[in-house]
Structure formats: structure tokens, C-alpha cells
Design a protein around this motif. Structure first.
Motif, PDB file in Angstrom:
ATOM      1  N   HIS A 199       0.819  -1.207   0.000  1.00 44.71           N
ATOM      2  CA  HIS A 199       0.000   0.000   0.000  1.00 44.71           C
ATOM      3  C   HIS A 199       0.853   1.256   0.000  1.00 44.71           C
ATOM      4  CE1 HIS A 199      -2.733  -3.081   1.621  1.00 44.71           C
ATOM      5  NE2 HIS A 199      -3.656  -2.406   0.967  1.00 44.71           N
ATOM      6  N   VAL A 200       1.885   1.226   0.819  1.00 47.60           N
ATOM      7  CA  VAL A 200       2.688   2.432   0.987  1.00 47.60           C
ATOM      8  C   VAL A 200       4.150   2.056   0.800  1.00 47.60           C
ATOM      9  CG1 VAL A 200       3.435   4.165   2.631  1.00 47.60           C
ATOM     10  CG2 VAL A 200       1.050   3.473   2.557  1.00 47.60           C
ATOM     11  N   ASP A 201       4.837   2.907   0.065  1.00 50.04           N
ATOM     12  CA  ASP A 201       6.240   2.658  -0.241  1.00 50.04           C
ATOM     13  C   ASP A 201       6.990   3.918   0.139  1.00 50.04           C
ATOM     14  OD1 ASP A 201       8.706   2.358  -1.401  1.00 50.04           O
ATOM     15  OD2 ASP A 201       7.939   1.267  -3.137  1.00 50.04           O
ATOM     16  N   VAL A 202       7.829   3.825   1.135  1.00 54.39           N
ATOM     17  CA  VAL A 202       8.485   5.047   1.589  1.00 54.39           C
ATOM     18  C   VAL A 202       9.985   4.835   1.604  1.00 54.39           C
ATOM     19  CG1 VAL A 202       8.046   4.369   3.974  1.00 54.39           C
ATOM     20  CG2 VAL A 202       8.693   6.700   3.480  1.00 54.39           C
ATOM     21  N   GLN A 203      10.668   5.834   1.069  1.00 53.54           N
ATOM     22  CA  GLN A 203      12.133   5.770   1.115  1.00 53.54           C
ATOM     23  C   GLN A 203      12.634   6.835   2.060  1.00 53.54           C
ATOM     24  OE1 GLN A 203      14.278   5.148  -2.515  1.00 53.54           O
ATOM     25  NE2 GLN A 203      15.900   6.550  -1.879  1.00 53.54           N
ATOM     26  N   VAL A 204      13.474   6.414   2.991  1.00 50.23           N
ATOM     27  CA  VAL A 204      13.973   7.350   3.990  1.00 50.23           C
ATOM     28  C   VAL A 204      15.488   7.338   3.955  1.00 50.23           C
ATOM     29  CG1 VAL A 204      11.984   7.048   5.492  1.00 50.23           C
ATOM     30  CG2 VAL A 204      13.969   5.588   5.787  1.00 50.23           C
ATOM     31  N   ALA A 205      16.075   8.259   4.697  1.00 50.44           N
ATOM     32  CA  ALA A 205      17.526   8.268   4.812  1.00 50.44           C
ATOM     33  C   ALA A 205      17.947   7.123   5.726  1.00 50.44           C
ATOM     34  CB  ALA A 205      17.997   9.610   5.377  1.00 50.44           C
ATOM     35  N   ALA A 206      19.215   6.722   5.589  1.00 51.99           N
ATOM     36  CA  ALA A 206      19.674   5.540   6.321  1.00 51.99           C
ATOM     37  C   ALA A 206      19.497   5.694   7.819  1.00 51.99           C
ATOM     38  CB  ALA A 206      21.131   5.252   5.983  1.00 51.99           C
ATOM     39  N   ASP A 249       9.992  -4.868   4.981  1.00 55.46           N
ATOM     40  CA  ASP A 249       8.578  -5.126   4.694  1.00 55.46           C
ATOM     41  C   ASP A 249       7.805  -5.229   5.991  1.00 55.46           C
ATOM     42  OD1 ASP A 249       8.415  -5.329   1.853  1.00 55.46           O
ATOM     43  OD2 ASP A 249       9.687  -7.097   2.026  1.00 55.46           O
ATOM     44  N   TYR A 250       6.820  -4.373   6.125  1.00 59.08           N
ATOM     45  CA  TYR A 250       5.962  -4.433   7.307  1.00 59.08           C
ATOM     46  C   TYR A 250       4.548  -4.785   6.883  1.00 59.08           C
ATOM     47  CZ  TYR A 250       9.777  -1.862   9.471  1.00 59.08           C
ATOM     48  OH  TYR A 250      11.003  -1.470   9.926  1.00 59.08           O
ATOM     49  N   ALA A 251       3.860  -5.521   7.761  1.00 58.64           N
ATOM     50  CA  ALA A 251       2.463  -5.861   7.468  1.00 58.64           C
ATOM     51  C   ALA A 251       1.669  -5.724   8.746  1.00 58.64           C
ATOM     52  CB  ALA A 251       2.354  -7.287   6.935  1.00 58.64           C
ATOM     53  N   TYR A 252       0.395  -5.497   8.578  1.00 60.33           N
ATOM     54  CA  TYR A 252      -0.489  -5.403   9.730  1.00 60.33           C
ATOM     55  C   TYR A 252      -1.246  -6.722   9.845  1.00 60.33           C
ATOM     56  CZ  TYR A 252      -3.914  -3.615  13.009  1.00 60.33           C
ATOM     57  OH  TYR A 252      -4.691  -3.436  14.116  1.00 60.33           O
ATOM     58  N   VAL A 268       3.353  -1.952   4.336  1.00 59.23           N
ATOM     59  CA  VAL A 268       4.219  -0.800   4.169  1.00 59.23           C
ATOM     60  C   VAL A 268       5.614  -1.308   3.848  1.00 59.23           C
ATOM     61  CG1 VAL A 268       5.281   1.148   5.341  1.00 59.23           C
ATOM     62  CG2 VAL A 268       2.902   0.612   5.768  1.00 59.23           C
ATOM     63  N   VAL A 269       6.221  -0.717   2.864  1.00 58.78           N
ATOM     64  CA  VAL A 269       7.624  -1.056   2.632  1.00 58.78           C
ATOM     65  C   VAL A 269       8.455   0.205   2.868  1.00 58.78           C
ATOM     66  CG1 VAL A 269       7.176  -0.834   0.157  1.00 58.78           C
ATOM     67  CG2 VAL A 269       9.327  -1.793   0.938  1.00 58.78           C
ATOM     68  N   VAL A 270       9.454   0.049   3.696  1.00 62.98           N
ATOM     69  CA  VAL A 270      10.369   1.151   3.989  1.00 62.98           C
ATOM     70  C   VAL A 270      11.695   0.792   3.357  1.00 62.98           C
ATOM     71  CG1 VAL A 270      11.564   2.408   5.809  1.00 62.98           C
ATOM     72  CG2 VAL A 270       9.219   1.651   6.163  1.00 62.98           C
TER      73      VAL A 270
END
Lengths: 337, 372, 184
Positions: free
Chosen positions: C65-72, C108-111, C119-121
Motif C-alpha cells: 500500500h505504501v512505499d516510503v524511502q527514507v535516509a539511512a 517489509d511491514y504488514a499489519y 508498508v515497505v520502507v
């Protein structure tokens, strides 16, 4: 002259007893495997001889022809002696067992005492085997076996005393004579003033399963936990002797129950019944093998208990109950018997 | 009692449980630090049957990688097949004919029953009861025969294709499945009488090896382990795929979190699988089992794709990264027992050896799937 | 669990890393369809590596559903956000973007408590300096997943309690999923 006959007689007894113990041990393995096969809907051994009857001989030949491997670092003398200690006392015990009125190698006044004295050597062999193997699983197994045997020896002896009270003798023949008659005269039912007979019988049977390290109390060789327990490091005849010792102990335990509770060689039918009513060694053997078959059935039906529930069963239930049972039986025998 | 035992530091020793040990059902090794019969620390050591499937995924075409799916979890291989073909169908936008979907569900659920039956036997074997294993194998054998008649394999299936199934099933297979279900229904009470109601078994499983829902969440445990801890989560319900939304089945959930709960979840799941198969067989339409236009060479659009299915042991998911070529750029296989086993180290602290092995058995491990 | 809250918090987190671009998220969203169209435009000029930010992607197509890219250095905080929302960690893995000289770590996170929400971070780190903080403090299960990622990619998870080879032999000296791995 007399001495010569005596020596010959003793040798004959010795050969007969060793033969009986060995054949029983070997063929009980066959019974166990065939029985397990039957219970599990497979055939069991069938290739060697008719119905696989020669399988024990083939197994024996295999075990004897294998090299006896002694792992590095074991305590060699103890390692070698342990399997012998498992088998020899078992053979000794057969000396005192009366299979019928006259079929007994040595009719000793303290027969019961002799049996328990020799039977308690068995745990020593497990401890020695486990300890000498220098294997952690074997040590855990030995520790388990010792705590289990200590825990179950007590109620076993206390319940034996109950029977001794009722029968008034330590001589095994005398104990059987006191149960003369059809099955309602035997000690497993409330007879001879022994009103707690059934309870004693059931508790004795449980203790006997635990004493012989049989399932569901086979913690010493719990294969899913300890691989093979105290005999993990044994191969060849070392393992073979442990194995035969285990089965010899089952035979002894069953024989003991038959003597103490099931009227020895007496027929379950009243004497007036033709053929079936007469006492004899066949009744003894029949009862004994039925008990052994029951033990096999139990092994292939139940899962294993844990060590703590096993010890709890002994210390918290069997020992208090057996003590109470002893007191109550003593009172009943005194006032009613 | 356990904390007391743990506080004494003097007589600890290390035991290597495995890689060759009867209770680990394969080549798992557990480094145990023991204090008498108590476990102070149990560290699983993996990798003895590691085959680097993920690298194979990167240097084979999408179709060539399909047979690998039967080699992860060899006990419920069809769930893994299903997960993979559905992922590729999602990527390539292939529509699957309805009959093929039904066949997939029927065969997958049959496979799930066979997996649970084998677990049932092996688990009771761990607890020292030998006979149920052989009984379970008798039933499992029937399933394997049925599946063999359709897929041609007994264990490492490779039956599904992108866009359908390799071949159609015959009516004999469907009626054979129904006959098997009838037989298993009659035998389930026997299993419960022989095993579930056994007082020794209950004593060994009840209140032993509790795993809380929170622990499951922190470790990512899924499948029967999670459902045995009171969480109603089943990918077939929560994230429906294939034709599962059209079928009526329940998700067994037990709240105790002990080994018995996990045992009961799986036993109840066998019943639910039978319900699913019956409905699917009743509803199965006729028609083709293969989509008409399936590209010979599949080149998905670049990007990430994720697909999860409920395998017999939990959530199996694949993360595939495509760079537009006919091979995956990255193929991540997320296997359920990898996460399920990872909670063993924490959950087994202070337990007795025998209880810890019961806990390990109740996690239902398949080592080739953990090691991949 | 409140999906909108999780999305909001992750969005805020992702945009924190780049204060000079106030509308990172929007930029990323624009970039995404472009990347997804793939194909011809791509061959002409390889696209820039994705910038940090949050995308709400097509679930039916992508499976998340959600794909978020963050800093390390933000992955731990991202993990805390999804942890607070009651989500579970499904997997940690890596991707070797050798052309960008970067490694990507994917979480990969799931509820599992109800309606499906995935959600994938992801975070990108330079290939020659592959360090990223561990999230084992937040999700104990990340322990093995991070060790596996270390096996395959050689990524150093800073602060990991036991960063040893898990699946590979303990004495091996290669990381097979790196694209420049040529067999051993």
C-alpha cells in the motif's frame, strides 16, 4: 557323590536359566516389533524365516559380529562393565522365580528380598554406562534414570511389603500358595482381608513400568530428546546386552506381578473345571506373556511423560498413597483378616 | 522453579542439539546452554542446507525459476508454487481462467492437509508416541497418490503455470478427493481419541511453551503459531487471493498461546481445508485451464512487486524486483518458518529440555525452507 | 490502527531528510508513474535513483500500500512508527543497485490485526560504505533478517548484537547477492 550331583544339577539350572532369559529377551524383541507392526498397520519383520521368526537370531549374529567401538576418552573399565551389569543380575533373579510349584531353581526363604537386591543393580549399570560414555546426552540420561529409579523403588517396595503382610511370607512360593484357588482368591482383588488389593495392583504395575524404563516412562532413552540415552555410545554386543537386559527385566517384572498379584501357577478357573482348572506352569507363562503384551501395547500407544511429571507422580502421589495403603492394609489384615 | 535454577551459575554445560538429531527433523542445529535439565540459552544455528535460491532467482528466467518453488518447503510445495505464479501473473497482467483457479485451490488445500498430517505424526513422535505417525502417513499417502495422478510428482510439485495449470484434472480426481475427505472425516475422531484426548499429551502441551501475541508480532511469526496466540490473521482471509473470497471457511484461532493451542489450530485447519475442498469441487466450472495469451517471454515492467500467500506454516511472500528483463533483478523469498523459528531462542529460555522440544515441534519446522 | 496516521507520520519522516525540498512527497509521487511506465523512455536515459519520500502505490499491482524511502539514519524511527501502529516485520532484505553504486535495504511491514495494510520502507546507502543502523531494538525478529542481509550483501548493521554469518558458512568471505559476485 552328593556334591557331584549337586554341581551337575546347578549347572543344568544355570544353563536352563540363561537359555530362558536369552530366548525370552531375543523373542520379546520379535514380539515387540511384530506387535508394533500390527498396531501400526504394517507387517513388522517377515523376511528372515517364517513370520520373521529367525530375525532375532540374525540380529544376534549381526550384533555379535560387529566391532565393539570404544570411543576416545571413555572410562574404559566402567564402559566395559556396564552392559554386563545390565544383564547378569537379570539372569540371577530368574534363579529365585518359581514358575510352578516345583519348577524353581533355588527356593529361597527371602526370595523377594533377593529379587529387589539384584534388581536395584540395574540402575547402577545405567549410571555407569551413561557416565563412562563421556557423552552429554548419556550423562543427562543417566541422571534421569537414577532419579527415576530412586523415586519408584520406594513405592514399589512399600507395596511389596503390603503383599508380604497379607501373605505372611517373603518366600515367593509361599506367597503363591497363599493365593491358591481361582482368580477371586488372588491378591489383585480384595481377598484374604486385603481390601485394597486392586489399588495396590494398579500402583505396582505403574511402578513396574517406571522401574523397567518402559514407555511412557522411558525417559532414560527418550530418543527425541536424548538420541539413545545412556547407550548412545554403545554398539555391538555392548548395546545388545543393554537391550537384552531391558527385556529380561520386563520378563522379571511381569513374573513378579504374576507371583504377587495374579496367583502364580494357579488356574483362574475353579479346580472343578476339567483341564482348565488344573494348575501348572502354562498358566504362569500365559499370565506373564499377557502382561508383557500389555506392556507392548502401552508402549506403542502413549506419548512419553516429562521427567517432572514422572517424579511428581511418584513423590506426590504414589509414595503417600502406598504408605497409606500399607497402613490401611495392615490394619485391615490385623482386624479383619 | 525455573528462575531459581537459572540463578545458579555453577554447573552449566553446552549441548549441541543437531545438526543430526532425531528431534530437529532435518539439519537444524541448536546450541544449548543447559543447567541440568533447564535451558539457559538455545541458539539455533542455520545454514546446513542453504542452497541460495535467491541467487538462482536472479540468473534464471521467470519460468525457469518455477521448479525451485517445489524445493523450499517440500511438504506444502503447492502453496509456494501458487505464490510464485500469482506474483508473476500480477506482474505480467495475465488473467487466469476460473477453472484453473479452482483446481489450484483444491490441490493447494489437499497439499495443506498432507502437510498438517505429516506434522501431526512427527510432532507426536517428538513427544514419544510412535504410532500416530504411521496412521497419519496412511492418510497422507492417499493424498500423495491423488496429487501424483494430477501433477506427476509426489513431493516437489511443479504443476501450476503462468496463466493456469499444466493440465486439466479428471473427474476421477475430484471424486477421489471427495472420497478421501469422507475417509478423513471418519478418521479425525480417531486421531482425537488417540492423541488429542490423551492425558499425557495434554499434560505435556497445555501451558507449555507459551508464545504471546506480542512476541509473535515482534518476531514476525505467522500462520498457526500466530493463530495459536489469539491473532485472527490468515492471508486467505485478510488479503484474499485466488478464489478464496468465494469460499466459506473459518480461521481457527486459539488464545492460550501454548503448544496445545498450536496443535489445535492445525487440527482444526485440516477440517477447514476439507470444507474448502468440498465447496470448490461443488462449484468448479468447466472451461479451459490455461489462459489463451500467455507471453512466451515474460518481461515485467520495472519496479517492485510483492505477493503473499498463506502456506501451511504461515505467510509466504515474495518480493521481486524487475528491471524489465526476462530475469528478476532481485528475488526475495520470505519463508514463514524462518521468522517462526527466530522466536525460539527467546521463548525457550528457562524451559525444560523436553518442553523446549515440544515447543520446537509445535512450530512445525521445515529446514530447507528456513535455509532456502 | 490508523492507516492515515501511519502514512502521515512516515511522510513527515521521509521529508525531514531533505528540508530544502518542501514537497518531496509530491516530487516522488510524480516520479513514480514515470518509473512504472518503464519500457521505452527508460532505455534512452536511465532514471535517476529514487529520491527519499513516500508513495502510495497501486496495491492491486504492486502488492503493497505504501512505499516510503527514507535516509539511512531514519530507518529506526520508521520502524518505531510502524511498531507503534501494531504492525509486524515480515522481512528485511537488500537490493544491489550497482549502476547507482548504491545498496538498498528494504523493510517489509504488514499489519496482522485486521484489514490488510502493507508498508515497505527502504533506505539507500553507498555501496562502498554500507552501514545502516539496526532495528533489532524495535523488532527483535529483525535479528535474523539483518544477519541474512549481511550474509548476502555485506551490509553492516550498526549496533546489531550478533552480526555473524547466518546461512552462509562462518568462514566464507563473499556476499553472493552483490551484482559483482562472480562465484567462488
Amino acid at each position: 557323590m552328593d556334591l557331584g550331583i549337586n554341581v551337575i544339577e546347578m549347572l543344568l539350572y544355570l544353563v536352563a536359566i540363561i537359555g530362558f532369559a536369552a530366548i525370552n529377551a531375543a523373542y520379546l524383541v520379535w514380539v515387540e516389533r511384530k506387535g508394533a507392526g500390527h498396531i501400526q498397520r504394517r507387517t513388522g519383520p517377515k523376511e528372515v524365516g517364517p513370520y520373521g521368526l529367525l530375525q532375532p537370531l540374525a540380529d544376534g549374529a549381526k550384533l555379535m559380529s560387529k566391532q565393539l567401538i570404544i570411543p576416545a576418552g571413555v572410562d574404559k573399565p566402567l564402559f566395559m562393565v556396564a552392559p554386563l551389569l545390565a544383564m547378569v543380575p537379570a539372569v540371577m533373579i530368574f534363579v529365585t522365580i518359581p514358575f510352578s510349584e516345583n519348577l524353581v531353581a533355588r527356593d529361597i526363604n527371602i526370595g523377594l528380598l533377593v529379587i529387589f537386591a539384584f534388581a536395584s543393580v540395574n540402575v547402577l549399570s545405567l549410571l555407569m554406562g551413561g557416565w563412562a560414555s563421556r557423552n552429554k546426552y548419556a550423562v543427562i540420561s543417566a541422571a534421569r534414570a537414577v532419579s527415576q529409579n530412586v523415586a519408584y523403588e520406594i513405592p514399589l517396595l512399600v507395596m511389596t511389603i503390603t503383599i508380604v503382610l497379607v501373605s505372611g511370607s517373603l518366600n515367593l512360593r509361599e506367597i503363591v500358595f497363599s493365593q491358591a484357588g481361582a482368580f477371586w482368591h488372588w491378591n489383585w482383588l480384595p481377598t484374604n482381608g486385603n481390601f485394597l488389593g486392586p489399588i495396590t495392583f494398579i500402583m505396582f504395575f505403574i511402578c513396574y513400568l517406571a522401574e523397567t524404563n518402559r514407555a511412557p516412562f522411558d525417559l532414560g532413552e527418550a530418543e527425541s530428546e536424548l538420541i539413545a540415552g545412556f547407550h548412545t555410545e554403545y554398539g555391538s554386543m555392548g548395546f545388545g546386552l543393554f537391550f537384552m537386559g531391558e527385556y529380561a527385566n520386563i520378563v522379571i517384572g511381569s513374573a513378579l506381578i504374576v507371583i504377587l498379584f495374579l496367583g502364580g501357577w494357579y488356574s483362574p478357573f475353579p479346580e472343578v473345571v476339567p483341564f482348565l482348572g488344573s494348575a501348572g506352569v502354562w498358566w504362569f507363562l500365559l499370565k506373564m506373556y499377557l502382561l508383557i503384551w500389555l506392556v507392548v501395547l502401552i508402549r506403542w500407544t502413549f506419548p512419553r511423560v516429562t521427567l517432572w511429571s514422572l517424579l511428581n507422580l511418584s513423590w506426590k502421589i504414589l509414595i503417600p498413597f502406598s504408605l497409606f495403603n500399607l497402613l490401611a492394609s495392615a490394619g485391615l489384615v490385623k482386624f479383619l483378616g | 522453579m525455573s528462575s531459581q535454577a537459572l540463578s545458579q551459575n555453577n554447573e552449566r554445560f553446552e549441548v549441541n542439539l543437531g545438526p543430526q538429531h532425531p528431534a530437529t527433523h532435518g539439519v537444524l542445529r541448536v546450541k544449548l546452554l543447559m543447567d541440568g535439565e533447564y535451558i539457559v540459552d538455545a541458539e539455533p544455528v542455520l545454514g546446513y542446507i542453504h542452497r541460495m535460491h535467491e541467487l538462482m532467482g536472479e540468473n534464471r528466467t521467470w519460468a525457469q525459476f518455477l521448479p525451485n518453488m517445489g524445493r523450499l518447503d517440500y511438504l506444502s510445495a503447492l502453496s509456494y508454487n501458487l505464490g510464485y505464479v500469482e506474483l508473476v501473473e500480477k506482474m505480467a497482467g495475465i488473467e487466469v481462467p476460473e477453472r484453473a483457479e479452482y483446481i489450484r485451490v483444491i490441490t493447494t488445500e489437499m497439499n495443506r492437509i498432507s502437510s498438517h498430517l505429516l506434522w501431526f505424526g512427527a510432532f507426536v513422535l517428538d513427544l514419544g508416541g510412535f504410532t500416530p505417525l504411521l496412521y497419519a502417513f496412511t492418510d497422507r499417502e492417499e493424498i500423495l497418490d491423488l496429487l501424483e495422478s494430477v501433477t506427476g510428482a509426489r513431493l516437489t510439485y511443479c504443476y501450476y503455470r503462468f496463466g493456469g495449470c499444466y493440465n486439466d484434472v479428471e473427474d476421477e480426481f475430484l471424486s477421489g478427493c471427495l472420497a478421501f475427505i469422507k475417509r478423513l472425516r471418519a478418521r479425525m475422531p480417531m486421531y482425537h481419541n488417540l492423541v488429542t484426548k490423551n492425558v499425557i499429551l495434554r499434560q505435556r502441551l497445555e501451558r507449555v511453551g507459551p508464545v504471546s501475541a506480542e512476541m509473535c508480532r515482534k518476531y514476525g511469526a505467522t500462520g498457526p503459531v500466530l493463530r495459536g496466540s489469539g491473532v485472527n490473521y490468515d492471508v486467505r482471509k485478510n488479503e484474499p487471493y485466488s478464489i478464496y473470497p468465494e469460499l466459506d471457511f473459518d480461521v481457527p484461532v486459539y488464545h492460550e498461546g501454548d503448544s496445545m493451542a498450536r496443535y489445535m489450530v492445525r487440527m482444526d485447519e485440516i477440517e477447514q481445508c476439507m470444507r474448502i475442498i468440498e465447496q470448490a469441487i461443488a462449484k468448479i466450472p468447466s472451461g479451459p485451464v490455461m489462459a489463451e495469451k500467455v507471453p512466451k517471454m515474460i518481461k515485467p515492467e520495472p519496479g517492485d512487486y510483492y505477493h503473499a500467500v498463506e502456506a501451511a506454516r504461515g505467510t509466504f511472500s515474495i518480493r521481486a524486483v524487475s528491471d524489465g528483463k526476462n530475469q528478476a533483478y532481485r528475488m526475495k523469498l520470505r519463508s514463514p518458518t524462518f521468522s517462526n523459528l527466530s522466536l525460539f531462542q527467546e521463548a525457550s529460555k528457562g524451559m525444560l529440555l523436553a518442553d523446549a522440544l515440544a515447543l520446537m515441534g509445535s512450530l512445525d519446522l521445515v529446514i530447507p525452507e528456513i535455509d532456502r | 490502527m490508523n492507516k492515515a496516521n501511519v502514512i502521515q507520520e512516515l511522510k513527515a519522516l521521509a521529508s525531514e531528510g531533505m528540508p530544502e525540498e518542501p514537497e518531496v512527497a509530491a516530487v516522488a509521487e510524480e516520479a513514480a508513474p514515470e518509473a512504472e511506465e518503464g519500457g521505452k523512455a527508460k532505455k534512452a536515459a536511465p532514471p535517476e535513483p529514487r529520491k527519499n519520500g513516500l508513495l502510495e502505490v497501486d496495491y492491486a499491482r504492486r502488492g503493497v500500500h505504501v512505499d516510503v524511502q527514507v535516509a539511512a539514519d531514519q530507518v529506526v524511527r520508521a520502524a518505531e512508527i510502524v511498531d507503534a501502529a501494531g504492525m509486524t516485520l515480515e522481512a528485511v532484505t537488500g537490493v544491489d543497485w550497482i549502476n547507482d553504486k548504491e545498496l538498498e535495504v528494504v523493510y517489509d511491514y504488514a499489519y496482522t490485526g485486521g484489514e490488510c495494510f502493507r508498508v515497505v520502507v527502504r533506505a539507500r546507502i553507498p555501496r562502498d560504505e554500507a552501514n545502516i543502523p539496526t532495528i533489532t531494538e524495535v523488532f527483535a525478529g529483525a535479528n535474523w533478517h539483518e544477519r541474512e542481509t549481511f550474509d548476502f550483501f555485506g551490509i553492516n548493521f550498526e549496533g546489531h548484537p550478533q552480526l555473524e554469518y547466518l546461512l552462509l558458512p562462518e568462514d566464507c568471505d563473499f556476499h553472493p547477492l552483490l551484482k559483482d559476485f562472480k562465484g567462488c
